[in-house]
Design a protein around this motif. Structure first.
Motif, PDB file in Angstrom:
ATOM      1  N   TYR A   1       0.877  -1.166   0.000  1.00 22.28           N
ATOM      2  CA  TYR A   1       0.000   0.000   0.000  1.00 22.28           C
ATOM      3  C   TYR A   1       0.911   1.211   0.000  1.00 22.28           C
ATOM      4  O   TYR A   1       1.641   1.451   0.964  1.00 22.28           O
ATOM      5  N   SER A   2       0.875   1.999  -1.102  1.00 24.36           N
ATOM      6  CA  SER A   2       1.839   3.092  -1.261  1.00 24.36           C
ATOM      7  C   SER A   2       1.194   4.247  -2.003  1.00 24.36           C
ATOM      8  O   SER A   2       0.036   4.166  -2.417  1.00 24.36           O
ATOM      9  N   ALA A   3       1.961   5.336  -2.145  1.00 23.35           N
ATOM     10  CA  ALA A   3       1.495   6.527  -2.837  1.00 23.35           C
ATOM     11  C   ALA A   3       2.526   6.924  -3.882  1.00 23.35           C
ATOM     12  O   ALA A   3       3.742   6.799  -3.658  1.00 23.35           O
ATOM     13  N   VAL A   4       2.067   7.400  -5.026  1.00 19.05           N
ATOM     14  CA  VAL A   4       2.943   7.888  -6.095  1.00 19.05           C
ATOM     15  C   VAL A   4       2.357   9.176  -6.633  1.00 19.05           C
ATOM     16  O   VAL A   4       1.167   9.460  -6.462  1.00 19.05           O
ATOM     17  N   GLY A   5       3.212   9.970  -7.292  1.00 14.51           N
ATOM     18  CA  GLY A   5       2.730  11.208  -7.879  1.00 14.51           C
ATOM     19  C   GLY A   5       3.678  12.363  -7.599  1.00 14.51           C
ATOM     20  O   GLY A   5       4.702  12.221  -6.903  1.00 14.51           O
ATOM     21  N   ASP A   6       3.313  13.524  -8.142  1.00  8.69           N
ATOM     22  CA  ASP A   6       4.169  14.694  -8.028  1.00  8.69           C
ATOM     23  C   ASP A   6       4.336  15.134  -6.580  1.00  8.69           C
ATOM     24  O   ASP A   6       5.415  15.591  -6.178  1.00  8.69           O
ATOM     25  N   ALA A   7       3.289  14.979  -5.778  1.00  6.17           N
ATOM     26  CA  ALA A   7       3.384  15.382  -4.371  1.00  6.17           C
ATOM     27  C   ALA A   7       4.445  14.568  -3.648  1.00  6.17           C
ATOM     28  O   ALA A   7       5.168  15.100  -2.783  1.00  6.17           O
ATOM     29  N   VAL A   8       4.576  13.288  -3.999  1.00  5.02           N
ATOM     30  CA  VAL A   8       5.592  12.441  -3.369  1.00  5.02           C
ATOM     31  C   VAL A   8       6.987  12.903  -3.793  1.00  5.02           C
ATOM     32  O   VAL A   8       7.912  13.016  -2.970  1.00  5.02           O
ATOM     33  N   ASN A   9       7.138  13.223  -5.074  1.00  5.07           N
ATOM     34  CA  ASN A   9       8.444  13.670  -5.563  1.00  5.07           C
ATOM     35  C   ASN A   9       8.867  14.987  -4.911  1.00  5.07           C
ATOM     36  O   ASN A   9      10.034  15.173  -4.540  1.00  5.07           O
ATOM     37  N   ILE A  10       7.902  15.901  -4.779  1.00  2.79           N
ATOM     38  CA  ILE A  10       8.240  17.195  -4.173  1.00  2.79           C
ATOM     39  C   ILE A  10       8.672  17.005  -2.728  1.00  2.79           C
ATOM     40  O   ILE A  10       9.647  17.622  -2.265  1.00  2.79           O
ATOM     41  N   ALA A  11       7.971  16.139  -1.976  1.00  2.60           N
ATOM     42  CA  ALA A  11       8.350  15.899  -0.584  1.00  2.60           C
ATOM     43  C   ALA A  11       9.762  15.339  -0.496  1.00  2.60           C
ATOM     44  O   ALA A  11      10.545  15.724   0.387  1.00  2.60           O
ATOM     45  N   ALA A  12      10.107  14.452  -1.426  1.00  3.61           N
ATOM     46  CA  ALA A  12      11.460  13.888  -1.425  1.00  3.61           C
ATOM     47  C   ALA A  12      12.499  14.971  -1.723  1.00  3.61           C
ATOM     48  O   ALA A  12      13.572  15.003  -1.097  1.00  3.61           O
ATOM     49  N   ARG A  13      12.188  15.875  -2.649  1.00  5.53           N
ATOM     50  CA  ARG A  13      13.136  16.941  -2.986  1.00  5.53           C
ATOM     51  C   ARG A  13      13.262  17.929  -1.823  1.00  5.53           C
ATOM     52  O   ARG A  13      14.354  18.459  -1.561  1.00  5.53           O
ATOM     53  N   ILE A  14      12.189  18.185  -1.122  1.00  7.11           N
ATOM     54  CA  ILE A  14      12.257  19.099   0.026  1.00  7.11           C
ATOM     55  C   ILE A  14      13.171  18.517   1.094  1.00  7.11           C
ATOM     56  O   ILE A  14      13.978  19.229   1.719  1.00  7.11           O
ATOM     57  N   GLU A  15      13.039  17.194   1.303  1.00  9.31           N
ATOM     58  CA  GLU A  15      13.934  16.561   2.288  1.00  9.31           C
ATOM     59  C   GLU A  15      15.394  16.739   1.875  1.00  9.31           C
ATOM     60  O   GLU A  15      16.262  17.027   2.721  1.00  9.31           O
ATOM     61  N   SER A  16      15.698  16.620   0.583  1.00  8.39           N
ATOM     62  CA  SER A  16      17.083  16.813   0.116  1.00  8.39           C
ATOM     63  C   SER A  16      17.534  18.247   0.319  1.00  8.39           C
ATOM     64  O   SER A  16      18.723  18.521   0.554  1.00  8.39           O
ATOM     65  N   SER A  17      16.583  19.200   0.257  1.00  6.68           N
ATOM     66  CA  SER A  17      16.932  20.610   0.409  1.00  6.68           C
ATOM     67  C   SER A  17      17.310  20.963   1.833  1.00  6.68           C
ATOM     68  O   SER A  17      17.847  22.054   2.089  1.00  6.68           O
ATOM     69  N   CYS A  18      17.022  20.079   2.766  1.00  8.20           N
ATOM     70  CA  CYS A  18      17.407  20.356   4.152  1.00  8.20           C
ATOM     71  C   CYS A  18      18.923  20.547   4.262  1.00  8.20           C
ATOM     72  O   CYS A  18      19.410  21.325   5.090  1.00  8.20           O
ATOM     73  N   LYS A  19      19.686  19.832   3.459  1.00  7.49           N
ATOM     74  CA  LYS A  19      21.142  19.972   3.474  1.00  7.49           C
ATOM     75  C   LYS A  19      21.544  21.373   3.000  1.00  7.49           C
ATOM     76  O   LYS A  19      22.445  22.000   3.568  1.00  7.49           O
ATOM     77  N   GLU A  20      20.888  21.834   1.967  1.00  8.62           N
ATOM     78  CA  GLU A  20      21.229  23.144   1.410  1.00  8.62           C
ATOM     79  C   GLU A  20      20.847  24.269   2.363  1.00  8.62           C
ATOM     80  O   GLU A  20      21.576  25.248   2.517  1.00  8.62           O
ATOM     81  N   VAL A  21      19.718  24.109   3.028  1.00  5.51           N
ATOM     82  CA  VAL A  21      19.228  25.163   3.916  1.00  5.51           C
ATOM     83  C   VAL A  21      19.891  25.092   5.292  1.00  5.51           C
ATOM     84  O   VAL A  21      19.881  26.047   6.062  1.00  5.51           O
ATOM     85  N   ASN A  22      20.456  23.931   5.608  1.00  5.21           N
ATOM     86  CA  ASN A  22      21.046  23.700   6.933  1.00  5.21           C
ATOM     87  C   ASN A  22      19.990  23.739   8.047  1.00  5.21           C
ATOM     88  O   ASN A  22      20.199  24.322   9.109  1.00  5.21           O
ATOM     89  N   PHE A  23      18.857  23.104   7.771  1.00  2.00           N
ATOM     90  CA  PHE A  23      17.831  22.995   8.814  1.00  2.00           C
ATOM     91  C   PHE A  23      17.164  21.629   8.685  1.00  2.00           C
ATOM     92  O   PHE A  23      17.077  21.056   7.593  1.00  2.00           O
ATOM     93  N   ASP A  24      16.657  21.113   9.816  1.00  2.00           N
ATOM     94  CA  ASP A  24      16.219  19.708   9.823  1.00  2.00           C
ATOM     95  C   ASP A  24      14.783  19.480   9.371  1.00  2.00           C
ATOM     96  O   ASP A  24      14.451  18.382   8.919  1.00  2.00           O
ATOM     97  N   ILE A  25      13.887  20.476   9.470  1.00  2.00           N
ATOM     98  CA  ILE A  25      12.498  20.261   9.085  1.00  2.00           C
ATOM     99  C   ILE A  25      12.078  21.378   8.144  1.00  2.00           C
ATOM    100  O   ILE A  25      12.038  22.555   8.534  1.00  2.00           O
ATOM    101  N   LEU A  26      11.749  21.028   6.916  1.00  2.00           N
ATOM    102  CA  LEU A  26      11.257  21.974   5.928  1.00  2.00           C
ATOM    103  C   LEU A  26       9.908  21.518   5.404  1.00  2.00           C
ATOM    104  O   LEU A  26       9.680  20.303   5.214  1.00  2.00           O
ATOM    105  N   VAL A  27       8.996  22.472   5.188  1.00  2.00           N
ATOM    106  CA  VAL A  27       7.696  22.162   4.614  1.00  2.00           C
ATOM    107  C   VAL A  27       7.448  23.061   3.426  1.00  2.00           C
ATOM    108  O   VAL A  27       8.014  24.161   3.324  1.00  2.00           O
ATOM    109  N   SER A  28       6.588  22.619   2.520  1.00  2.00           N
ATOM    110  CA  SER A  28       6.241  23.425   1.357  1.00  2.00           C
ATOM    111  C   SER A  28       5.240  24.502   1.755  1.00  2.00           C
ATOM    112  O   SER A  28       4.662  24.483   2.856  1.00  2.00           O
ATOM    113  N   GLU A  29       5.005  25.427   0.838  1.00  2.00           N
ATOM    114  CA  GLU A  29       4.066  26.509   1.124  1.00  2.00           C
ATOM    115  C   GLU A  29       2.647  25.972   1.302  1.00  2.00           C
ATOM    116  O   GLU A  29       1.895  26.479   2.129  1.00  2.00           O
ATOM    117  N   THR A  30       2.253  24.937   0.529  1.00  2.00           N
ATOM    118  CA  THR A  30       0.900  24.375   0.677  1.00  2.00           C
ATOM    119  C   THR A  30       0.702  23.765   2.066  1.00  2.00           C
ATOM    120  O   THR A  30      -0.374  23.876   2.658  1.00  2.00           O
TER     121      THR A  30
END
Length: 723
Positions: A586-615
């Protein structure tokens, strides 16, 4: 309602129907169980003994020792009658058969002597004649028994008046009776049958037939005749049911009205056997003066003459479990009528019990199928308590007899059958769901899935989800320093602690990907405020990781701290069971999943542990958020505005964070305009954020480097323009 539930209801109602029909047929086993229940009621609360004008003249062992073995000559019986009459007995009833000539009569004895002159026989006394003369004109009632031979019917000394339909077919049938001596039959004031439970398969006497019938005439029993004779009444008034022939409802004897069964039987309400009820025949027949106490007891009383001697075999068992002389039950019949303490089982009792089985059983089937067996069990226990209590109170206060066992036993069988079907069929589907999702969902979500048939549909389903990715920072470096088994232990410790917060906040654990966790909210069932719950799970992860690091839970000696990055995004995704027919997740696929994965990767660039999208940030009006800038995510053509999650509602409501948020907003605007004031604002923000969140210093150091980069670019542009 699922198909399995429909089948369960049909099977459950079929069981109820069978049990209802079984009770309506009323087999012998159910009758016996019902009678035993009523016996227990009487044992708990027997009819109290009252000193009523009813006594038993007992031909007991002491009397037999005094006057010889039974049968006694009837001139002695005549003496007994004379003395009882002299003492003022209102009626004298014999629970004794006088069917044969007295073999101890002098005339009978001499007749068998060889050579006796027949002319002398007429001069010898005959005990039967003596007894007949003794009872003439006295209130004496003789008894007759039932016989399967001949066609003798005793004469009926009373008249009958009927109201309603004729009741002649109601009582037990009489084929023939034991004949009485003609002179006794003629002189008796009353004649009644002495049968206590004719045709009954039980040895326990629970009800006595007040009448027998040959289809044309009613024959009263001994107790009823004794009561009639004692009152000087001449007629029985019998009430039958309106428009229902061959039934009885009431019998009136003189001043007394007796409720009876449809067959004309009286339910015996037994009192405990007591010596006060008995007077030894020896005390009445003894030579000399009779005791004043005996005279007082007999005066004005209805007396029954019978025997308690074991050798004469007239011992009966009562509902109280006591073995008593049969004559005492005739006495208790009259006692019960005089006291007015009756037991009755209404004609509609059977209908009520049958209806209770149908209603209670159907109710338990519905509750077991659609609610839970535990609730059904609680309801069944309440029904049991109610049935027992209602039945007992009806007996204790009104003398009504209602069977509590029928609805209780039927309800138990119904509950067992419905529960078994639910466990084997209906709950099997839920158990499969629990096995599939038990490790990934909170108990509250599991319960909602189990009790919402359409909540979980196989295949894809487009839903708005809040998706979370969690990744361990510097995992490659950590794993290089550890043995493989130690790496596994490290991951198990960390991922178990972090994933617990997903489940606790009603999230769904999708999968573990090496050192990463993927989870989402709002599937497979709706979750209110799913964005907020995802962020609260992330904040809890932050606190848990800090505690694990502080306690050296990973065994790194406190020198190396483990860090994580968490990316959260809310958007549309397809969620469902995906994979092969024999193995799927039981899983989820789609653009929302990809964006969440990219946001997690951006934590390294921002130097912070929890990032959320504007939505997602729009779903968190009360959380402490700071804008982290618009970043270009891999695979996305436009920049995505991200927000750093600093804390929960408590921090957001603090004055310190309000001041920091104001400074931070000025800093964002300064960075956008490449204003030199950004240097000072970064320094101020660093100072204000001290101690507010562990990752904030690194966050602002990153912003400081961006600020310097922007300022250099601006300076170079100005220098180029000047040249």
């Amino acid at each position: 309602m699922t198909r399995a539930q429909q089948v369960g209801v049909i099977i459950g109602l079929a069981i109820v129907a069978v049990l209802t029909i079984l009770r309506a047929s009323d087999p012998q086993l159910l009758k016996q169980a019902r009678e035993v229940t009523f016996d227990e009621y009487q044992r708990v609360a027997p009819r109290p003994f009252e000193n009523l004008p009813v006594r038993v003249i007992d031909i007991d062992e002491a009397s037999l020792r005094e006057f010889g073995q039974w049968p006694w000559p009837r001139d002695r019986i005549a003496t007994l009658v004379d003395r009882l009459s002299e003492m003022g007995a209102s009626a004298i009833a014999f629970d004794i058969l006088f069917a044969e000539p007295d073999r101890l009569s002098p005339r009978t004895v001499v007749r068998d002597v060889p050579g006796i002159d027949p002319s002398l026989l007429g001069q010898l006394p005959d005990n039967d004649e003596i007894f007949a003369r003794s009872i003439a004109g006295k209130p004496v009632v003789l008894g007759f028994g039932l016989s399967n031979e001949g066609n003798y019917r005793p004469p009926v000394k009373a008249g009958f008046a009927f109201t309603g339909e004729s009741p002649l077919g109601a009582p037990p049938r009489i084929k023939a009776a034991t004949p009485l001596r003609p002179q006794l039959e003629a002189n008796a004031a009353g004649i009644g049958h002495i049968s206590l439970n004719p045709g009954s398969a039980s040895n326990v006497v629970r009800a006595v037939p007040l009448f027998l019938s040959d289809g044309e005439q009613l024959y009263p029993n001994l107790a009823l005749e004794a009561l009639r004779v004692a009152q000087g009444a001449s007629t029985y008034v019998i009430a039958g049911a309106a428009n229902v022939p061959d039934t009885m409802t009431l019998v009136k004897i003189g001043e007394f009205v007796v409720p009876v069964t449809a067959a004309g039987e009286l339910w015996l309400y037994i009192s405990r056997d007591t010596a006060e009820r008995y007077i030894s025949a020896r005390q009445v027949l003894t030579a000399g003066d009779i005791s004043p106490d005996v005279k007082a007891a007999v005066d004005g009383s209805i007396v029954f003459v019978g025997t308690s001697a074991a050798g004469l075999q007239d011992i009966r068992t009562t509902a109280l479990g006591q073995n008593v002389p049969g004559v005492s039950l005739h006495a208790q019949t009259v006692e019960q009528i005089l006291s007015g303490h009756f037991l009755s089982r209404p004609d509609w009792a059977d209908g009520l019990e049958i209806l209770s089985i149908a209603v209670a059983g159907s109710f338990l089937v519905i509750v077991t199928t659609f609610v839970s067996p535990a609730v059904a069990l609680a309801c069944g226990l309440l029904i049991t308590v109610f049935a027992l209590l209602a039945s007992w109170l009806a007996f204790f206060y009104t003398g009504l007899l209602f069977d509590p066992l029928a609805p209780i036993v039927s309800g138990s069988i119904t509950h067992f059958g419905a529960t078994a079907f639910r466990f084997l069929v209906i709950d099997r589907e839920r158990r499969e769901v629990r096995r599939a999702f038990g490790k990934y969902l909170s108990p509250s979500l599991l319960y909602r899935i189990e009790h919402t048939p359409n909540a979980l549909r196989l295949g894809g389903d487009d839903r708005e989800l809040t998706v979370m990715f969690v990744d361990v920072r510097n995992f490659t470096q950590i794993s290089e320093q550890l043995a493989p088994a130690a790496v596994v232990g490290f991951l198990n410790t960390l991922l178990d602690a972090l994933s617990h917060h997903v489940v606790a906040n009603e999230g769904t654990l999708d999968k573990f990907i090496g050192d990463s966790i993927m989870a989402f909210w709002n599937a497979p069932v709706d979750v209110a405020n799913h964005g907020s719950k995802a962020v609260h799970a992330a904040l809890a992860m932050r606190e848990t990781l800090a505690r694990l690091n502080a306690g050296d839970a990973f065994g790194f000696g406190g020198e190396q701290k483990v860090g994580i990055g968490i990316g959260i995004h809310t958007g549309l995704a397809c969620v469902g069971n995906m994979g092969a027919e024999t193995r799927f997740n039981y899983s989820a696929v789609g653009d929302a999943v990809n964006i969440a994965a990219r946001i997690e990767s951006s934590c390294k660039e921002v130097n912070f542990d929890i990032l959320v999208s504007e939505t997602t940030a729009k779903m968190l009006p009360d959380c402490a958020l700071l804008e982290a800038g618009a970043l270009g995510l891999k695979g996305k053509s436009t920049r995505t505005k991200l927000f750093a999650v600093i804390g929960d509602q408590r921090l957001a409501a603090s004055a310190e964070f309000a001041e920091l948020r104001s400074i931070h907003q000025q800093l964002v605007e300064a960075l956008s305009s490449r204003s030199p004031s950004s240097r000072k604002l970064v320094s101020t923000a660093k100072l204000k954020s001290a101690g507010m969140a562990e990752g904030l210093p690194e966050f602002y150091r990153r912003i400081s480097r961006r600020s310097e980069h922007f300022l250099r670019e601006a300076a170079e542009k100005e220098a180029g323009a000047a040249e």
